[in-house]
Write an enzyme that holds these catalytic residues in place. Structure first.
Site, PDB file in Angstrom:
ATOM      1  N   GLU A   1       0.819  -1.215   0.000  1.00  0.00           N
ATOM      2  CA  GLU A   1       0.000   0.000   0.000  1.00  0.00           C
ATOM      3  C   GLU A   1       0.851   1.263   0.000  1.00  0.00           C
ATOM      4  O   GLU A   1       0.577   2.217   0.729  1.00  0.00           O
ATOM      5  CB  GLU A   1      -0.963  -0.018   1.193  1.00  0.00           C
ATOM      6  CG  GLU A   1      -1.909  -1.211   1.152  1.00  0.00           C
ATOM      7  CD  GLU A   1      -2.917  -1.252   2.293  1.00  0.00           C
ATOM      8  OE1 GLU A   1      -2.627  -0.687   3.354  1.00  0.00           O
ATOM      9  OE2 GLU A   1      -3.986  -1.851   2.101  1.00  0.00           O
TER      10      GLU A   1
ATOM     11  N   ASP B   1      -8.149  -8.922   4.280  1.00  0.00           N
ATOM     12  CA  ASP B   1      -7.920  -7.795   5.186  1.00  0.00           C
ATOM     13  C   ASP B   1      -9.053  -7.651   6.185  1.00  0.00           C
ATOM     14  O   ASP B   1      -9.877  -6.752   6.043  1.00  0.00           O
ATOM     15  CB  ASP B   1      -7.751  -6.509   4.367  1.00  0.00           C
ATOM     16  CG  ASP B   1      -7.243  -5.353   5.217  1.00  0.00           C
ATOM     17  OD1 ASP B   1      -6.788  -5.606   6.349  1.00  0.00           O
ATOM     18  OD2 ASP B   1      -7.291  -4.209   4.744  1.00  0.00           O
TER      19      ASP B   1
ATOM     20  N   GLU C   1     -12.557  -1.998  11.632  1.00  0.00           N
ATOM     21  CA  GLU C   1     -12.435  -1.321  10.347  1.00  0.00           C
ATOM     22  C   GLU C   1     -13.507  -1.769   9.360  1.00  0.00           C
ATOM     23  O   GLU C   1     -14.054  -0.947   8.628  1.00  0.00           O
ATOM     24  CB  GLU C   1     -11.037  -1.581   9.770  1.00  0.00           C
ATOM     25  CG  GLU C   1     -10.838  -0.980   8.397  1.00  0.00           C
ATOM     26  CD  GLU C   1      -9.428  -1.166   7.866  1.00  0.00           C
ATOM     27  OE1 GLU C   1      -8.578  -1.711   8.600  1.00  0.00           O
ATOM     28  OE2 GLU C   1      -9.175  -0.767   6.717  1.00  0.00           O
TER      29      GLU C   1
END
Lengths: 485, 485
Positions: free
Chosen positions: B155, B229, B257
């Site tokens: 990322e 993820d 998240e």
């Protein structure tokens, strides 16, 4: 403690508008916030009302504050969308029983950003209609909405100048939209532009004073205490007393942007009083304003204000907005007793610390009228060497130090900023021999070897003052340590 | 309450490393933090030690956590400068009596950014020397420094691939620098690149498994529970059990998240247990790891974790890292009694809510193996329509919905991600009829009209599951309301 038996208190506020200004962003950060992050949890609003909102309302109401601008003056237009209005309404509902009105910052370009218009020109019919509809929408959410606070054409913010319109054109656009509902526009006088070659401290006066009489009745022009930006010491802002046909607000900053953030102890009552007591062209400054705005120093820190004495400044703001005749000593005494102890020895020592703590940072940061010589961007610590980038954000612009001397010549032989003050103060400032020494380098470029009233040269006096500031802090530390049992 | 008279407890941890990972930035914000802002006040450190630091240490130690990475894996090299090391050392000094070691994130390009070197190539002699000197410097500040956590070549983060070196080259560079002092490198296996056309869920395994045996002994490879993820449900990450010569850590995320931030109630013990209990190529997953890392859900909110049940997940992490054989029911029971009440009816009802709360979000967000179909960027709320930008951050990449059906074909006729698992699980997954239905669309592109075990078509089953999730939440609400007296 005192007996309540013979307590008879009748008190009414001397100023109508007593408004806390939060520079809180929608993402929870606070511009110039040093005590944690925003109280407002926009994500969880309106469903979840944190207990702290109520605690806040009680604290605010207890010192007579009657309004709060919730959002940063560097505004995000999203705050005026229906989603966010619902959230702000939840806070307004909670604050209403405490007599606190909610205000929001309005981004001047909101008609473009959230309205889909091609312009935000204040004379454009669609723009006028958009703000009218937006005002009506807001009042459906918040029937007692206080109004907008606007930072326009300042430090990159959009504003009426983008369309070659005046500040009064811009302010009146919003004021006319709010008027049917009783709302106010708080238009900030903190306007300057790096493209303008004129002395930055003169620009707001030059732009706004000629517009006196042009602002709608529901516009409050909010003017910072000094003509620069919350420096440790500034002369009073010359707009005060110079716009008799305009409603003015005095803006002070409890957040210690230029006063050591939340890590330095600075009790601000003497600073605020110095401004309120100033003699303007139209009498005492406090008589020239309808209200006071205080940039909040609150945040999510456990003690809300960071420094253990930080809350004193919030308290001071509320007390002085209610009654500006109160003395710094009285307010310190009240706050110390309510916060720490009624022990006479403690109160006496701690009051002394608080009163010293206003002049100490002037001495160790910007003595003798120096200003804006702090580190760049974060504004913490010294940075007299800061150059580069836009000139009016450098230190060199303000201290003008060279081999001959130091200071900004604002006399008629310089920028003539003194002309914005009235006689006899104007002449007093302009004369090197009569200018108050605590503003000397604000108004004069003075030779290093010039001899001051103390008999010391300027250079020696600067050294003396810097050292005096450090000594004052050491004394405060010793005093505080002596109070620990 | 229970009598303590006959209490005899002897307990030792099953995993050596039990580390809380804070994704906290130096400016006080928290990446994927939903309970306020960072505990660490870097500005006031090292001088001011907030009382909360001690409260934190006590809480952390009470559940057996023995390490904390203080800084975000998306790292800022400033955290390794002397100024910040002094600050981290103050926290380490405070945490030491509680048995908590401090770790810091290391930005791989730090030798360039704060070291003044021209490269961060892990085989460059100057780079090697720089990290050796930096390690020595850190240990002068923090004699029991735990080590570095590193997110590299993921990322946008810098890493050894920038110099055509391998992850083991990068990890060993830091590991060799720390080894003389007993420090560890926690190298994250969350590596993928949008330039790589391969199925994102396969990339970490493809890159890292061939390097098994190449990592220095003091490297811990930290692997997320699933290969994508932190989705509401993922299959276990196939790296577990596939790198017998490498020390592995299991990484889970208490910060929600992808699970409704701090506004949804999700008790994660069943999720963590599902991973710990998975049968890998090399036996039960819990037996393949030396430790667990948990991405913290803490922040400056008054209750520290946002949602009233949020602390249960922090507690669960500590308890399972200590003893992964504990059941979800046991941990819920412990936490409820310590947090709310010993009332039997309350504990029974609330335990039921907690246990339901793991499957509910799977049902109302990503049933039947769907994944990564949330809104872009903030990851809150649905976004199956998200397209544009890099493909592996869109929803379409993962759900592959078309007129025929939906789901990602990871069988041998598709990306063949199933090949990363061992027989017989591999074959079970690859076969549409034997693949567990709760992972069906993770591994298969399935026709809308395909009939599932329930007798419902896929479309009907999706509708059923989404509605079931909503019904579960309504039941939780009713249960909770019934507990209010």
């Amino acid at each position: 403690h005192q007996s309540l038996d013979d307590l008879h208190v009748a008190s009414s506020p001397r100023l109508k508008y007593r408004i806390l200004n939060h520079w809180d962003n929608l993402d929870g950060t606070i511009e110039r916030g040093y005590a944690g992050f925003s109280f407002w949890d926009w994500h969880k609003l309106p469903d979840y009302l944190a207990p702290r909102y109520t605690d806040y309302a009680r604290a605010v109401a207890s010192i007579g504050i009657n309004g709060a601008t919730l959002t940063n003056v560097n505004a995000n237009a999203l705050s005026l969308t229906p989603q966010y209005l619902t959230k702000a309404a939840a806070l307004a509902d909670l604050f209403r029983p405490y007599g606190i009105r909610v205000y929001l910052s309005a981004r001047f370009s909101a008609p473009i950003e959230i309205g889909g218009l091609k312009t935000a020109d204040p004379l454009d019919a669609d723009v006028i209609a958009w703000w009218q509809a937006k005002a009506a929408e807001i009042y459906r959410h918040i029937p007692d909405f206080g109004g907008f606070i606007v930072k326009a054409n300042s430090e990159g913010q959009p504003g009426p100048h983008d369309y070659h319109r005046s500040h009064s054109d811009g302010a009146n656009l919003l004021a006319n939209a709010l008027a049917p509902f009783g709302g106010m526009v708080i238009w900030r006088a903190f306007v300057y532009a790096s493209e303008n070659p004129e002395d930055r401290t003169k620009q707001a006066y030059d732009d706004l004073v000629p517009q006196d009489g042009l602002f709608a009745p529901n516009v409050l022009l909010q003017v910072k205490n000094g003509p620069l930006d919350f420096q440790p010491r500034e002369p009073y802002h010359p707009i005060f007393g110079a716009m008799p046909q305009t409603s003015l607000m005095l803006e002070v900053q409890m957040a210690q942007e230029y006063l050591g953030l939340a890590t330095h102890m600075v009790y601000m009552a003497p600073l605020f009083k110095e401004t309120l007591d100033a003699e303007t062209c139209d009498g005492p400054l406090a008589n020239t304003v309808l209200g006071m705005a205080g940039v909040a120093n609150t945040g999510s820190d456990r003690n809300w204000c960071g420094h253990p004495f930080g809350a004193a400044n919030w308290y001071t703001f509320g007390r002085l907005a209610w009654d500006y005749t109160l003395s710094s000593e009285t307010i310190a005494d009240e706050w110390l007793r309510m916060t720490f102890s009624n022990d006479a020895h403690f109160v006496q020592k701690a009051t002394g610390m608080m009163l010293t703590s206003r002049e100490a940072p002037v001495n160790y940061m910007t003595p003798l009228g120096l200003h804006h010589i702090m580190a760049r961007s974060h504004h913490y610590g010294p940075g007299p060497w800061v150059t580069g980038g836009r000139a009016d954000w450098t230190s060199l612009y303000y201290h003008q130090a060279d081999s001959e001397g130091i200071g900004f010549n604002r006399t008629p032989s310089g920028s003539n900023a003194v002309s914005q003050y009235c006689p006899p103060y104007r002449e007093q400032l302009a004369n090197l021999d009569t200018c108050p020494e605590n503003l000397l380098l604000w108004f004069h470029h003075v030779a290093w070897r010039h001899v001051l009233k103390s008999g010391r040269t300027l250079w020696e006096e600067l050294c003396f003052k810097y050292n005096e500031g450090v000594a004052q802090v050491r004394q405060m530390q010793a005093d505080w340590d002596s109070l620990v049992e």
